[in-house]
Design an enzyme around this catalytic site. Sequence first.
Site, mmCIF file in Angstrom:
data_model
loop_
_atom_site.group_PDB
_atom_site.id
_atom_site.type_symbol
_atom_site.label_atom_id
_atom_site.label_comp_id
_atom_site.label_asym_id
_atom_site.label_seq_id
_atom_site.Cartn_x
_atom_site.Cartn_y
_atom_site.Cartn_z
ATOM 1 N N ASP A 3 -7.063 -4.214 10.113
ATOM 2 C CA ASP A 3 -6.487 -3.329 9.841
ATOM 3 C C ASP A 3 -7.363 -2.070 11.055
ATOM 4 O OD1 ASP A 3 -4.961 -1.053 9.393
ATOM 5 O OD2 ASP A 3 -5.397 -1.360 6.966
ATOM 6 N N HIS B 185 -11.488 1.938 3.052
ATOM 7 C CA HIS B 185 -11.829 2.785 1.774
ATOM 8 C C HIS B 185 -12.040 3.142 0.077
ATOM 9 C CE1 HIS B 185 -6.394 1.753 2.822
ATOM 10 N NE2 HIS B 185 -7.044 2.563 4.089
ATOM 11 N N ASP C 197 -9.811 -2.630 1.223
ATOM 12 C CA ASP C 197 -9.741 -2.619 2.899
ATOM 13 C C ASP C 197 -11.007 -2.352 3.223
ATOM 14 O OD1 ASP C 197 -9.939 -0.356 4.738
ATOM 15 O OD2 ASP C 197 -7.567 -0.915 4.680
ATOM 16 N N ASP D 186 -12.162 8.524 8.541
ATOM 17 C CA ASP D 186 -11.618 7.490 9.248
ATOM 18 C C ASP D 186 -11.835 6.182 8.599
ATOM 19 O OD1 ASP D 186 -9.010 6.444 10.477
ATOM 20 O OD2 ASP D 186 -10.491 5.647 12.036
ATOM 21 N N HIS E 227 -8.492 -6.455 4.175
ATOM 22 C CA HIS E 227 -8.531 -5.458 5.241
ATOM 23 C C HIS E 227 -9.644 -5.290 6.121
ATOM 24 C CE1 HIS E 227 -4.375 -3.975 4.668
ATOM 25 N NE2 HIS E 227 -3.746 -6.013 4.879
ATOM 26 N N TRP F 48 0.873 -1.304 -0.002
ATOM 27 C CA TRP F 48 -0.232 -0.239 -0.017
ATOM 28 C C TRP F 48 1.258 1.216 0.183
ATOM 29 C CZ3 TRP F 48 -0.104 4.332 3.804
ATOM 30 C CH2 TRP F 48 -0.664 5.148 3.583
ATOM 31 N N LYS G 224 -7.415 2.720 -2.544
ATOM 32 C CA LYS G 224 -7.753 3.569 -1.447
ATOM 33 C C LYS G 224 -8.606 4.602 -2.605
ATOM 34 C CE LYS G 224 -6.759 5.650 3.016
ATOM 35 N NZ LYS G 224 -5.342 6.156 3.873
ATOM 36 N N ASP H 60 -10.059 3.217 9.827
ATOM 37 C CA ASP H 60 -9.156 2.146 10.775
ATOM 38 C C ASP H 60 -9.904 2.330 12.057
ATOM 39 O OD1 ASP H 60 -7.084 1.513 8.707
ATOM 40 O OD2 ASP H 60 -6.458 3.597 9.041
ATOM 41 N N GLU I 57 -3.511 -3.138 -2.497
ATOM 42 C CA GLU I 57 -4.284 -2.210 -1.601
ATOM 43 C C GLU I 57 -4.543 -0.640 -2.651
ATOM 44 O OE1 GLU I 57 -3.838 -1.873 2.373
ATOM 45 O OE2 GLU I 57 -5.738 -1.058 2.778
HETATM 46 C C1 RNT Z 1 -3.840 2.997 4.627
HETATM 47 C C2 RNT Z 1 -4.334 1.210 4.271
HETATM 48 C C3 RNT Z 1 -3.367 0.625 5.439
HETATM 49 C C4 RNT Z 1 -2.254 0.624 6.585
HETATM 50 C C5 RNT Z 1 -1.955 -0.337 6.962
HETATM 51 C C6 RNT Z 1 -0.814 0.252 8.130
HETATM 52 O O1 RNT Z 1 -5.187 2.954 4.779
HETATM 53 O O2 RNT Z 1 -4.842 0.760 4.795
HETATM 54 O O3 RNT Z 1 -3.658 -0.786 4.865
HETATM 55 O O4 RNT Z 1 -3.514 0.677 7.476
HETATM 56 O O5 RNT Z 1 -0.487 -0.785 5.983
HETATM 57 ZN ZN ZN Z 2 -5.288 -1.279 4.724
#
Ligand code: RNT
Ligand code: ZN
Length: 420
Positions: free
Chosen positions: A327, A263, A260, A295, A287, A186, A229, A297, A227
């Site tokens: 994640d 994302h 993810d 956010d 993820h 990523w 986003k 995460d 990955e």
């Molecule tokens: C960031 C991605 C990535 C990170 C990690 C730390 O937006 O999701 O995967 O969160 O690699």
């Molecule tokens: Zn991620």
Amino acid sequence: MSRSHLAAYENARLRYAALGVDTELALECLAHIPVSLHCWQGDDVAGFEGSDTALDGGLAVTGNYPGKARNADELRADIEKALSLIPGRHRINLHACYAETDGRKVDRNALAPEHFARWRDWALGRGLSLDFNPSFFAHRLAGDGFTLSHGDATIRQFWIEHGIACRRIAAHFGAVQGSPCVTNVWVPDGYKDTPVDRKTPRERLAESLDAMFAEPVDPRFVLDAVESKLFGIGSESYVVGSHEFYLGYALSRKKLLCLDAGHFHPTESVADKISSVLQWSERLLLHVSRGVRWDSDHVVTLNDELAFIAQEVVRGGFLGRVHLGLDFFDATINRIAAWVIGSRALIQALLRALLEPIDRLRSAEQAGDYTTRLALQEESRSLPFGAVWDMACERGGVPAGLGWLEEVKAHERDVLSLRG
Ligand code: RNT
Ligand code: ZN
């Protein structure tokens, strides 16, 4: 297990059986699903490279809950504590910035397996397998928000070398642990404000990735993933590695796509993408995360989106093709609790999915009886899932119910509170 718990399970087993669901089969299947536990929840994505590398690339950890791991030994101990409260046998997901270099400065393009020897030995000794991630952030050459797609060829080259070094480390893990090391790329690259040229950075990213992946690795040892986003903090207007970019890259280069859950557009369903991507790709990396406004995460909870993701993986028969990674990072709560809550939520979602009266649901759908399909879907929600979950914990040798929280609190008092 107490007598009342056993009776509750027996009752649940019969309730599910009446709908054609075998709880024993579900428990057996659940016990063999590995989840990759991300090391970075334990220290707010800090890593061990020293203080000159503040977190960036749009990764932001808020909160200052006391007791975070200050070094690799503490982080490993914290992971062990978390694993002792999560049923099942799982994997550990490392980032390159968690290298242990004994105080020596080793730049990211010079990292080698020896810098992860302690992680490797620790994992092997506990029967854990490792996954890996090159770290394209928190570094002097990532300060302006571009890495593999940077306009400066020297900077691109540095990051290509980092990626190559990481794949060699991953190949080493894969060779010694007997299962492939999923290695996820990523990069934060993108613009805060509207770019004029969206094309050229993407051309450079594709070229850099190709250079990074040029060295063949044995797929028994390494599975490369990429990955995407939608936007990040500081890359609100344009992300080079968008979903379409990486979907095309992964399919054309035979890489794993990493989806993810945080994302995408908030109303876009990641779960719905699973069976689409797997029409064209052998494998997929997830993820598992939870987006909340800006956010991406937050700690995973057992919400509808998570349930839907687990259902899609189970219903599609994709358990052998989908790699599940967590994640998230939260520093406002006990970090071990964050791991435990998020992991248990994902495992609960998987168990719920395994307990669906799927045969009945399918025949209703095939018969065009959508009334029964909807009624049954709703009815499934109130089946005695908790008793089966308690049994999963009991058989997995971890506390059922909130018993785990008492252990986390005691550990906080006895261990975490003594950290400076
Ligand atoms: C960031 C991605 C990535 C990170 C990690 C730390 O937006 O999701 O995967 O969160 O690699
Ligand atoms: Zn991620």
